[in-house]
Write a protein that holds these residues in place. Structure first.
Motif, PDB file in Angstrom:
ATOM      1  N   LEU A 156       9.171  -5.872 -19.825  1.00 41.52           N
ATOM      2  CA  LEU A 156       7.980  -6.567 -19.364  1.00 41.52           C
ATOM      3  C   LEU A 156       7.878  -6.446 -17.849  1.00 41.52           C
ATOM      4  N   GLY A 157       6.704  -6.056 -17.357  1.00 43.83           N
ATOM      5  CA  GLY A 157       6.498  -5.850 -15.925  1.00 43.83           C
ATOM      6  C   GLY A 157       6.259  -7.140 -15.170  1.00 43.83           C
ATOM      7  N   GLY A 158       6.023  -7.005 -13.840  1.00 48.46           N
ATOM      8  CA  GLY A 158       5.805  -8.154 -12.984  1.00 48.46           C
ATOM      9  C   GLY A 158       4.481  -8.090 -12.263  1.00 48.46           C
ATOM     10  N   CYS A 159       4.346  -8.867 -11.197  1.00 43.91           N
ATOM     11  CA  CYS A 159       3.095  -8.982 -10.454  1.00 43.91           C
ATOM     12  C   CYS A 159       3.297  -8.546  -9.000  1.00 43.91           C
ATOM     13  N   LYS A 160       2.245  -8.099  -8.375  1.00 42.18           N
ATOM     14  CA  LYS A 160       2.265  -7.757  -6.952  1.00 42.18           C
ATOM     15  C   LYS A 160       1.027  -8.352  -6.302  1.00 42.18           C
ATOM     16  N   GLN A 161       1.083  -8.464  -4.964  1.00 47.36           N
ATOM     17  CA  GLN A 161      -0.046  -9.042  -4.257  1.00 47.36           C
ATOM     18  C   GLN A 161      -1.255  -8.121  -4.367  1.00 47.36           C
ATOM     19  N   ALA A 162      -2.404  -8.694  -4.654  1.00 47.45           N
ATOM     20  CA  ALA A 162      -3.626  -7.906  -4.802  1.00 47.45           C
ATOM     21  C   ALA A 162      -4.100  -7.435  -3.436  1.00 47.45           C
ATOM     22  N   LYS A 163      -4.452  -6.119  -3.294  1.00 46.75           N
ATOM     23  CA  LYS A 163      -4.961  -5.541  -2.053  1.00 46.75           C
ATOM     24  C   LYS A 163      -6.172  -4.678  -2.351  1.00 46.75           C
ATOM     25  N   CYS A 164      -7.141  -4.715  -1.452  1.00 43.19           N
ATOM     26  CA  CYS A 164      -8.316  -3.858  -1.570  1.00 43.19           C
ATOM     27  C   CYS A 164      -8.090  -2.557  -0.799  1.00 43.19           C
ATOM     28  N   PRO A 165      -8.879  -1.513  -1.067  1.00 41.42           N
ATOM     29  CA  PRO A 165      -8.754  -0.261  -0.306  1.00 41.42           C
ATOM     30  C   PRO A 165      -9.042  -0.504   1.176  1.00 41.42           C
ATOM     31  N   GLU A 166      -8.383   0.281   2.040  1.00 40.55           N
ATOM     32  CA  GLU A 166      -8.600   0.124   3.477  1.00 40.55           C
ATOM     33  C   GLU A 166     -10.035   0.487   3.836  1.00 40.55           C
ATOM     34  N   LEU A 167     -10.605  -0.255   4.788  1.00 40.87           N
ATOM     35  CA  LEU A 167     -11.972  -0.011   5.244  1.00 40.87           C
ATOM     36  C   LEU A 167     -11.975   0.957   6.427  1.00 40.87           C
ATOM     37  N   SER A 168     -12.992   1.817   6.485  1.00 39.24           N
ATOM     38  CA  SER A 168     -13.128   2.749   7.619  1.00 39.24           C
ATOM     39  C   SER A 168     -13.704   2.014   8.826  1.00 39.24           C
ATOM     40  N   LYS A 169     -13.212   2.376  10.008  1.00 43.41           N
ATOM     41  CA  LYS A 169     -13.727   1.782  11.233  1.00 43.41           C
ATOM     42  C   LYS A 169     -15.152   2.266  11.460  1.00 43.41           C
ATOM     43  N   PRO A 170     -16.122   1.347  11.680  1.00 38.39           N
ATOM     44  CA  PRO A 170     -17.511   1.781  11.871  1.00 38.39           C
ATOM     45  C   PRO A 170     -17.699   2.490  13.211  1.00 38.39           C
ATOM     46  N   ALA A 171     -18.602   3.487  13.241  1.00 42.28           N
ATOM     47  CA  ALA A 171     -18.925   4.176  14.501  1.00 42.28           C
ATOM     48  C   ALA A 171     -19.526   3.175  15.482  1.00 42.28           C
ATOM     49  N   HIS A 172     -19.103   3.257  16.742  1.00 44.33           N
ATOM     50  CA  HIS A 172     -19.578   2.382  17.814  1.00 44.33           C
ATOM     51  C   HIS A 172     -19.261   0.916  17.516  1.00 44.33           C
ATOM     52  N   THR A 224     -17.840  -6.659  10.842  1.00 39.97           N
ATOM     53  CA  THR A 224     -18.093  -5.564  11.795  1.00 39.97           C
ATOM     54  C   THR A 224     -18.382  -6.155  13.175  1.00 39.97           C
ATOM     55  N   GLU A 225     -17.725  -5.604  14.222  1.00 34.10           N
ATOM     56  CA  GLU A 225     -17.981  -5.999  15.609  1.00 34.10           C
ATOM     57  C   GLU A 225     -18.437  -4.753  16.374  1.00 34.10           C
TER      58      GLU A 225
END
Length: 655
Positions: free
Chosen positions: A507-523, A539-540
């Motif tokens: 029986l397997g276990g659990c890991k922390q949920a993570k989303c795909p990395e976001l790309s840095k927006p231009a400018h 976004t800043e």
């Protein structure tokens, strides 16, 4: 004072006819023809207070229950008090004796019995003129088969086959003096009956002395027609023409002795009774012998006929009627001298042989330490295997293979035709054909595969198990906590406990949920590089750029399913962003103030310069496009100016 049937005006006012939706029963007696009277009202069984209770009231009760008449009307809780929380429904019952039901008699109002207690509960003893059991088999080719019919309210009627089984048929066969049932046919195999269908939904546990003691629907309550009449096939002839039974004991191996003669059960008198006589009885019932202690009168007095007296056995006889005794019915006894017997309980060891492991194999039994042998598979099923598995130390049975699945045994075949409910402690508590009574060979040896529990699973970090059950066939799944997801690299998301006590995988276990990395927006840039579940990223934009809402949202959230809540937008060229404006506000204000001061200074200097030059003091500032005239001070009355110009641009002009 008023006589029975002659009520005073007050009594007439207080006495009412109960509603007809009631049923009667008698409980607590030594047999089905006597006991405490109970009435069903509003779904609850309650008792009847004995005020005014007499033989005429008892007559109505007995006839309603299918007996011919009443022999006694008993008072003062003769058959024991009702339950502590049980209501006392009626009092002052006053019947003429000709009514069909107590609801036709004058009584108190239901529940108006405050001056009564259960020590005042009324009882009856009823009489049935019909001889023998109130059940029969009809339309069969032998006495041991046919459509099942029961006698109630003076009429024979059928039994519906809903839930009808061999366990139910077994009770009927034993009641008729046969050893057991061979089958329990459905669908009116012996022809459809006629008249009333008295019973439906019969569910016996196999230990009842009569079908009337089994769980069932109320008399006549059924949705069936006669195409569903139940039947029974018993052993072709009774093994004993005068069968015996032990009743009113706490177990099957003890009780008051009864013998069946002339279609009626009767007792045996204790004159000259010895251990040898008891041994013959016990052995004829399949027990190894009788207990040597004295239990002669431990099981109460019987009723009806006393069939045998002065029984003298040598101990080698097959049946009690083979011993010396008076003629049937010839005695000088009372029922206070009825014989009671306690037989030595049978012993039965069980083991599983030639299986894949200790929890499976061919069923072998050692009966009364006489040696190991097998069990025939006729009627063998999961309930029978359940009993074997529990006797072997396992929880339950997984399957009940037949046909010598684990190979044929050798030696004696001890038993055949087991019919268990699955709850018995021993196979000896189940119905069966008798010791060494069978028509089998070792190609029909019965087997069992028992359930073996698996090892308990550990709860994974940041997760929980769907079940703590470890029995074979159980599926257990990992459920991860909020913010965590299943990690397939550690094992399976679910496992199954297999027969034999092993899980089918890790029986397997659990890991922390993570989303795909976001790309840095231009400018622009991201407010945080974190991508775990629950994180908000916005976004800043750089100086000189502003957020472009057409490309997405200004902020997104990482969800527990490892996906972003929406698309993160970018930046476009435009006014200062919020940060630039905030940071440069002070500088912009300084610049504006300096420009205003510079313009004011220039204007002041120009004004001073022209005012000091003689002849030019009337020079006025004009709007672009106006004509400017120049006069000398001393020529202010002159009609012609010294100089004129038509300035059309917005810049300064020269004189």
């Amino acid at each position: 004072v008023s006589c029975k049937g002659e009520l005073s005006p007050r009594e007439k006012e207080d006495n009412v006819t109960p509603p007809p939706e009631t049923h009667l029963r008698i409980v607590g007696g030594n047999n089905e023809s006597e006991g405490r009277v109970e009435i069903l009202f509003n779904g609850t069984w309650g008792t009847i207070c004995d005020d005014s209770w007499d033989i005429r009231d008892a007559e109505v009760v007995c006839r309603n229950l299918g007996f011919d008449s009443a022999t006694e009307a008993l008072s003062n809780g003769y058959f024991g008090p009702g339950g502590f929380s049980q209501p006392i429904w009626l009092d002052d019952v006053q019947c003429f004796g000709t009514e069909y039901n107590l609801t036709s008699c004058l009584t108190s109002r239901f529940g108006d019995t405050s001056h009564c207690s259960h020590y005042d509960d009324a009882g009856v003893r009823c009489h049935l003129a019909i001889s023998g059991p109130r059940v029969r088999l009809v339309n069969g080719t032998t006495a041991g088969e046919g459509r099942v019919e029961v006698f109630h309210e003076g009429l024979w009627g059928t039994v519906c086959d809903d839930h009808w089984s061999e366990i139910d048929a077994n009770v009927v066969c034993r009641e008729l003096g046969f050893v057991r049932a061979l089958s329990a046919p459905h669908r009116s195999i012996y022809g459809a009956g006629s008249g009333r269908i008295w019973l439906d939904n019969v569910r016996c546990d196999g230990t009842e002395p009569t079908i009337f003691n089994c769980s069932r629907s109320d008399w006549g309550h059924t949705h069936c027609d006669h195409s569903k009449d139940a039947s029974a096939v018993c052993t072709a002839v009774p093994d004993n023409p005068y069968p015996v039974q032990l009743i009113d004991g706490s177990s099957a191996n003890e009780g008051r002795l009864q013998i069946y003669y002339n279609n009626q059960w009767g007792t045996v008198c204790d004159d000259r009774w010895t251990l040898s006589d008891a041994n013959v009885v016990c052995k004829s019932l399949g027990f190894p012998g009788a207990d040597s202690n004295d239990f002669l009168h431990d099981f109460g007095a019987g009723s009806g006929h006393i069939w045998l007296d002065n029984v003298v056995c040598a101990g080698t006889e097959m049946f009690i009627q083979d011993c010396a005794h008076n003629d049937f019915g010839e005695n000088n006894c009372q029922h206070s001298a009825d014989v009671g017997v306690r037989c030595l309980p049978n012993t039965l060891e069980v083991r599983l042989v030639d299986g894949d492991n200790s929890s499976s194999g061919r069923v072998e039994v050692n009966y009364d330490n006489q040696g190991w042998g097998t069990v025939c598979d006729d009627h063998w099923g999961l309930h029978d295997a359940d009993v074997v598995c529990r006797m072997s130390g396992h929880e339950s049975a997984q399957s009940a293979p037949r046909g010598s699945f684990f190979g044929g045994g050798v030696g004696v075949i001890w038993f055949d035709d087991f019919i268990c409910t699955g709850h018995e402690e021993s196979l000896l508590d189940c119905s069966h054909s008798g010791v060494k009574v069978h028509d089998c060979n070792h190609r029909e040896d019965a087997s069992a595969v028992c359930s073996v529990s698996c090892v308990a699973l550990s709860t994974p970090p940041n997760g929980r198990l769907s079940s703590s059950d470890t029995r074979p066939g159980t599926t257990v799944q990992v459920n991860c906590d909020d913010g965590y997801v299943f990690d397939p690299t550690t094992g399976g998301i679910s496992v199954v406990c297999r027969v034999g006590g092993l899980w089918n995988s890790s029986l397997g276990g659990c890991k922390q949920a993570k989303c795909p990395e976001l790309s840095k927006p231009a400018h622009g840039s991201l407010s945080t590089p974190t991508t775990t579940a629950g994180t908000k990223v916005s976004t800043e934009c750089d100086d000189g750029y502003t957020f472009d809402s057409s490309t997405g949202d200004i902020a997104v959230v990482c969800r527990s399913n490892q996906t972003w809540s929406s698309t993160l937008g970018g930046c476009k060229e435009g006014s200062l962003n919020v940060g630039a404006v905030a940071g440069g506000a002070a500088g912009a204000l300084v610049v504006v103030v300096l420009i205003v001061l510079a313009i004011a200074l220039i204007c002041w200097k120009l004004s001073s310069r022209y005012n000091k030059r003689s002849g030019y003091s009337n020079l006025r500032r004009r709007q672009p496009g106006e004509v400017v005239h120049l006069f000398r001070d001393e020529d202010e009355d002159a009609e012609e100016p010294l100089y004129s110009t038509n300035q059309t641009d917005e810049g300064p002009f020269e004189l």
